[in-house]
Scaffold this active site. Structure first.
Site, mmCIF file in Angstrom:
data_model
loop_
_atom_site.group_PDB
_atom_site.id
_atom_site.type_symbol
_atom_site.label_atom_id
_atom_site.label_comp_id
_atom_site.label_asym_id
_atom_site.label_seq_id
_atom_site.Cartn_x
_atom_site.Cartn_y
_atom_site.Cartn_z
ATOM 1 N N HIS A 50 7.385 7.197 4.821
ATOM 2 C CA HIS A 50 6.683 6.628 3.671
ATOM 3 C C HIS A 50 5.854 7.721 3.010
ATOM 4 O O HIS A 50 5.683 8.809 3.564
ATOM 5 C CB HIS A 50 5.806 5.442 4.100
ATOM 6 N N THR B 28 -3.037 6.854 9.737
ATOM 7 C CA THR B 28 -3.992 7.041 8.641
ATOM 8 C C THR B 28 -4.275 5.753 7.885
ATOM 9 O O THR B 28 -4.958 5.775 6.867
ATOM 10 C CB THR B 28 -3.497 8.119 7.655
ATOM 11 N N VAL B 29 -3.738 4.629 8.367
ATOM 12 C CA VAL B 29 -4.045 3.305 7.822
ATOM 13 C C VAL B 29 -4.437 2.401 8.985
ATOM 14 O O VAL B 29 -4.106 2.694 10.136
ATOM 15 C CB VAL B 29 -2.837 2.697 7.067
ATOM 16 N N HIS C 113 0.811 -1.213 0.000
ATOM 17 C CA HIS C 113 0.000 0.000 0.000
ATOM 18 C C HIS C 113 0.846 1.266 0.000
ATOM 19 O O HIS C 113 0.308 2.362 -0.158
ATOM 20 C CB HIS C 113 -0.951 0.016 1.198
ATOM 21 N N HIS D 105 2.372 9.081 0.594
ATOM 22 C CA HIS D 105 0.982 8.932 0.157
ATOM 23 C C HIS D 105 0.742 9.862 -1.028
ATOM 24 O O HIS D 105 1.182 11.015 -1.027
ATOM 25 C CB HIS D 105 0.013 9.308 1.280
ATOM 26 N N HIS E 256 5.292 11.103 5.232
ATOM 27 C CA HIS E 256 5.122 10.941 6.672
ATOM 28 C C HIS E 256 6.422 10.430 7.265
ATOM 29 O O HIS E 256 6.928 9.377 6.858
ATOM 30 C CB HIS E 256 3.999 9.952 6.982
#
Length: 278
Positions: A132, A217-218, A106, A134, A151
């Site tokens: 990571h 956020t995941v 993801h 997004h 992030h």
């Protein structure tokens, strides 16, 4: 944008809430490990039964994704923001260290395997763990969503999580990503050694930042996370964003969770010159 004078006691109270919230946190390491399965049980596509609105129903351990009151990301709306000058500048003390890169399905994640330094928030040290990306950005500014968000994940000794978020729009290449692009474009399912990576290459570009309390956020959407969002929007090239999108699994090319309800939370904007009329 409303300008408020907030005394040190209120700021202290704000961070006391962070500490009191930390007892409910999972270890950030455990939370992140739960995301790296080869066949990820969630997606960002609504209507699939696994989209963001359904995350809280997929796994009993993820119920906070649907029921939580401190969820991230949020819209940083001017009318909600309390501008202050005495929150204190963001203190970074990073150092080069061995790191790896991995396609978690993801997202693409860089993890430091040695001591890569720390940040200091209100007198508490948070050790740098990983970063990571997004795409598009998860946090929005007055409803505007940008092309990318980085992030940078940190953790304190009591396992409270602090995340620095940096947003990007299309323009000149990002220098940190430029050094990693060849590795990112060629990663498979296995973790890849990057050698020494300097987190100091991550450019902030602004002393101003937003701060609020939120969540991962995941899934599992763990709450009690201290968020610091750099106010300046930096630039990234289309090639860099496409490289990040091309390597993740199908359905994760756009891996941004929709913005969540604020639920009355304060959003602070640190502006060191606000008292000078700026």
């Amino acid at each position: 944008m409303a300008v408020h004078s907030i005394n040190p006691f209120l700021i202290s109270l704000f961070f006391t809430f962070f500490v009191l919230s930390s007892h409910t946190l999972f270890s950030i390491c455990t939370a992140l490990e739960s995301e790296v399965e080869d066949e990820t049980p969630f997606t960002y596509v609504e209507g699939t039964g696994k989209g963001p609105r359904e995350w809280g129903k997929i796994n009993p351990d993820w119920q906070v994704c649907g029921r939580g009151k401190l969820q991230s990301p949020i819209d940083l709306l001017d009318q909600r923001v309390q501008v202050i000058s005495n929150l204190g500048k963001l203190k970074r003390d990073y150092q080069p260290a061995k790191a790896t890169v991995k396609n978690r399905g993801h997202d693409v994640t860089v993890t430091w395997k040695e001591d890569a330094g720390k940040i200091n928030i209100n007198g508490t040290y948070f050790k740098l763990l990983q970063c990571h990306w997004h795409s598009p950005s998860e946090h929005t500014f007055n409803g505007t969503r940008y092309n990318l968000e980085l992030h940078v994940i940190h953790q304190s000794s009591n396992r409270t999580t602090a995340v620095i978020g940096i947003t990007y729009k299309y323009g000149r290449p990002d220098p940190f990503l430029a050094k990693l692009l060849s590795h990112i474009s060629s990663i498979g399912k296995e973790e890849k050694d990057l050698g020494i990576v300097n987190p100091g290459d991550i450019k902030f570009g602004s002393r101003k930042y937003y701060r609020y309390i939120g969540s991962l956020t995941v899934p599992p959407c763990t709450e009690g996370v201290i968020w610091t969002i750099v106010k300046k929007v930096r630039t990234v090239s289309r090639e860099q964003v496409h490289a990040l999108r091309n390597v993740v699994h199908d359905g994760f090319e756009a891996n941004a969770r929709p913005t969540q309800q604020l639920e009355g939370r304060p959003i602070l904007l640190y502006n060191p010159v606000v008292n000078r009329g700026s």
